[in-house]
Design a protein around this motif. Structure first.
Motif, short mmCIF file in Angstrom:
data_model
loop_
_atom_site.label_atom_id
_atom_site.label_comp_id
_atom_site.label_asym_id
_atom_site.label_seq_id
_atom_site.Cartn_x
_atom_site.Cartn_y
_atom_site.Cartn_z
N PHE A 185 10.58 -52.31 0.16
CA PHE A 185 9.26 -52.23 -0.48
C PHE A 185 9.10 -50.92 -1.25
CE2 PHE A 185 9.12 -50.69 3.85
CZ PHE A 185 8.58 -49.42 3.70
N ASP A 186 9.92 -49.94 -0.92
CA ASP A 186 9.78 -48.62 -1.53
C ASP A 186 10.70 -48.51 -2.74
OD1 ASP A 186 9.62 -45.99 -2.23
OD2 ASP A 186 9.77 -45.22 -0.18
N ASP A 187 10.14 -48.46 -3.92
CA ASP A 187 10.99 -48.42 -5.11
C ASP A 187 11.24 -46.99 -5.62
OD1 ASP A 187 8.53 -47.83 -6.13
OD2 ASP A 187 8.40 -49.55 -7.48
N SER A 188 11.03 -45.98 -4.74
CA SER A 188 11.34 -44.61 -5.17
C SER A 188 12.83 -44.41 -5.39
CB SER A 188 10.89 -43.59 -4.11
OG SER A 188 9.75 -44.00 -3.45
N THR A 189 13.64 -45.19 -4.69
CA THR A 189 15.08 -45.15 -4.92
C THR A 189 15.54 -46.56 -5.25
OG1 THR A 189 15.61 -45.47 -2.58
CG2 THR A 189 15.45 -43.19 -3.37
#
Ligand code: PEP
Ligand code: MN
Length: 244
Positions: free
Chosen positions: A152-156
């Motif tokens: 869910f985390d698109d920082s990486t």
């Protein structure tokens, strides 16, 4: 002494004859075991660089002749496997094709190592089952490669799932490699994730390396330089001693 962690390294894509031979020579000096370089590139955007195709395979073979390094490259279809399997040392099956059972069944007919990447959202069981499509035939030489899963985390780009290493060790007899490059998508993360993967007990690493990362035609953000790779190769030796 712990057995050596195998290092596969090279650019995301073969870009020219000169580029792959130049990089291969640098990698050989560092002590890399296997040269990678994509020639058929499964790009998300059809307008991005798609790879050099057959010419790229010829350049990889030349790089192998110059350096002695075995070569691994991704094949994406049954036709490509029929045509090129004999020319390369390891066939890479990309994350996007882990569920392509017709392709996996074709690979089961060859006595040729296959590097099977984990699908972008594949469970461990789905991945192990995919490997069985290959090993149910004459081909027993599959290497599994964890390359990050969607989160869910698109920082990486993806999230490196290092739990895959102990899970595969316990539940499969196949070697488990880790590709921190496609997991992290950022070059500054590759050093720490490589050391962590070795600490977790992986059998090998696959790392994208380019001597001019800013000029790379694909995945430039995650490419590390040969000097950065050298530090990883040196430092994982210390980790291997500790976990032994
Ligand atoms: C690659 O290794 O070049 C590649 C495309 O990897 P993945 O299939 O893991 O995205
Ligand atoms: Mn890549």
């Amino acid at each position: 002494m712990k057995k050596k962690v195998i290092i596969i390294a090279g650019p995301c894509a073969v870009e020219s004859r000169e580029q792959i031979i130049r990089i291969a020579k640098k990698l050989k000096q560092i002590g890399v075991d296997i040269l990678r370089g994509g020639v058929f590139k499964p790009r998300t955007n059809p307008d991005s660089f798609q790879g050099l195709g057959e010419k790229g395979i010829e350049y990889l073979i030349e790089a192998k002749e110059v350096t002695g390094l075995p070569i691994v490259t991704e094949l994406m279809s049954v036709e490509q496997v029929k045509k090129y399997a004999d020319k390369i040392d390891i066939i890479q099956i990309g994350a996007r094709n882990m569920y392509n059972y017709e392709l996996l069944k074709e690979l089961s007919k060859y006595d040729k190592p296959v590097l099977l990447k984990r699908g972008l959202s594949a469970t461990y069981l789905e991945w192990i089952n995919a490997s069985k499509y290959i090993t149910n035939g004459v081909n027993k030489r599959v290497i599994l490669c964890e390359r990050g899963i969607r989160s869910f985390d698109d920082s990486t780009r993806n999230v490196l799932d290092l739990q895959a290493v102990p899970y595969i060790k316990k539940n499969s007899n196949l070697p488990i490699f880790v590709d921190p490059s496609h997991a992290a998508g950022n070059n500054y993360m590759i050093y720490s994730m490589s050391l962590a993967a070795v600490a977790a007990g992986c059998d090998g690493l696959m790392i994208e390396v380019h001597d001019k990362p800013e000029e790379a035609l694909s995945d430039k953000e995650q490419a590390i330089t040969p000097d950065e790779l050298k530090k990883i190769v040196d430092d994982i030796k210390k980790i291997s001693e500790v976990i032994n």
